[in-house]
Design an enzyme around this catalytic site. Sequence first.
Site, PDB file in Angstrom:
ATOM      1  N   TYR A  84       0.885  -1.247  -0.008  1.00 55.08           N
ATOM      2  CA  TYR A  84       0.196  -0.087   0.030  1.00 55.08           C
ATOM      3  C   TYR A  84       0.826   1.451  -0.072  1.00 55.08           C
ATOM      4  CZ  TYR A  84      -3.996  -2.887   1.077  1.00 55.08           C
ATOM      5  OH  TYR A  84      -5.035  -4.045   1.110  1.00 55.08           O
ATOM      6  N   LYS A  99       3.668 -15.563   1.691  1.00 54.22           N
ATOM      7  CA  LYS A  99       3.359 -16.261   0.351  1.00 54.22           C
ATOM      8  C   LYS A  99       4.704 -16.604   0.006  1.00 54.22           C
ATOM      9  CE  LYS A  99       1.064 -17.705  -3.128  1.00 54.22           C
ATOM     10  NZ  LYS A  99       0.239 -18.942  -3.078  1.00 54.22           N
ATOM     11  N   ASP A 114      -3.164 -18.195   0.798  1.00 58.30           N
ATOM     12  CA  ASP A 114      -4.193 -18.891   0.320  1.00 58.30           C
ATOM     13  C   ASP A 114      -4.664 -19.999   1.162  1.00 58.30           C
ATOM     14  OD1 ASP A 114      -1.599 -19.903  -0.366  1.00 58.30           O
ATOM     15  OD2 ASP A 114      -2.212 -20.858  -2.110  1.00 58.30           O
ATOM     16  N   ASP A 161      -5.203  -6.880   5.712  1.00 61.53           N
ATOM     17  CA  ASP A 161      -6.341  -6.249   5.303  1.00 61.53           C
ATOM     18  C   ASP A 161      -7.512  -7.263   4.842  1.00 61.53           C
ATOM     19  OD1 ASP A 161      -8.103  -4.287   4.565  1.00 61.53           O
ATOM     20  OD2 ASP A 161      -7.208  -3.606   2.862  1.00 61.53           O
ATOM     21  N   ASP A 163     -10.824  -8.866   7.618  1.00 59.71           N
ATOM     22  CA  ASP A 163     -12.369  -8.602   7.265  1.00 59.71           C
ATOM     23  C   ASP A 163     -12.947 -10.145   7.179  1.00 59.71           C
ATOM     24  OD1 ASP A 163     -12.185  -5.971   7.208  1.00 59.71           O
ATOM     25  OD2 ASP A 163     -12.883  -5.687   5.187  1.00 59.71           O
TER      26      ASP A 163
END
Length: 363
Positions: free
Chosen positions: A142, A192, A224, A248, A252
């Site tokens: 980000y 990852k 994943d 992020d 959620d």
Amino acid sequence: MSNRKIVVLPGDGIGPEIIAQAQRVLDVVNDSFKLGLSTQVCMFGGAAYDKVGSPLPDETLAACREADAILMGSIGGPKYDAAPRELRPERGLLGLRSQLGLFANLRPAMLYPELAESSSLKTELVAGLDLMILRELTGGIYFGQPRGIETRDGKRVGFNTMVYNEDEIRRIGQRGFEIARQRGSRLCSVDKANVLEVSELWREVMIDVAKDYPDVELSHMYVDNAAMQLVRAPKQFDVIVTSNLFGDILSDAAAMLTGSIGMLPSASLDEQGKGLYEPVHGSAPDITGQGIANPLATILSASMMLRYTLKESAAADAIESAVSRVIADGYRCADIAAGVRGEKTVNTNEMGDAVLAAIHAGA
Ligand code: NAD
């Protein structure tokens, strides 16, 4: 106990209504546990924009810098959609987070057994869920450079950079181990590393940091797989630590496992452990002023503040036990279905009363 200062930012919408209940709870534990806390209420968000033309007035920022911890209600609302972008309430919150260097975002996902039916998952998978997601908040893709959209060989190309230096990984890792120590002593680092070099470094540094925390069990999971495991068997996790982008998304998803937005607290911490504590939900303009907002996410944010910044775990335990008790006793705000098995629908103030009564009963 020395005097410690908490800045309270009621904000907009239901913010002042839910903050009022959290303040009542803080006042009671402040007295009964002799915490030596003093509070200062400051203008913030749309309310500050309305009064002085800025969502983060200089005096509020200065008070937050001096404070030991900050407790916020919520900010924003449709009224501010027409305000200049840089003066919108959300800008005040982003400004506060960056000015205070709040790099560690804590998002617990808890599901009281009595509320398991609110989840979209089967009751047996989620009843008693209690996991913490620690998301790196100020680095990663980000913020990484270079970024942009440009034309290459006649085609437009969009690009971002996922970048972490080892110090950034180390500090979020240390925070993860410290939090795991205060809970079930298990930390799962999500990356990852099979594809991304930035994740390879992330994993190497996590393994190195683990040497200082032999009492905490470190495991690793690809993102994943973590997404799958969160919806397959979420109770396997204690603390998850991960980067900005992965956190992020996973936080959620984890929040939705609980099915009740009015129950979820959060924290954002700096390097010294000072923090901004706030409910996950927004300012709920649709129910503002009706006195029916669920104050429990904010009350639980206050208890996180006592646990993680002020190191007052006995007071935090008292609040959390009281909240468990009122849920077990059938008190429900309107955001959670009531009336099924003799549950009582209560308003914001009555929920505050119930928590205070449970604290007194447990004292
Ligand atoms: P929201 O979280 O405010 O509301 C979503 C739904 O959940 C609404 O139906 C609302 O009534 C309900 N709800 C939320 N909190 C509740 C509570 N404590 N008790 C009972 N019901 C509750 O999200 P939104 O409607 O998308 O956003 C409204 C405003 O809040 C927007 O301006 C948004 O930018 C802002 N916002 C602020 C924050 C923050 O303060 N950190 C976070 C998210 C959204």
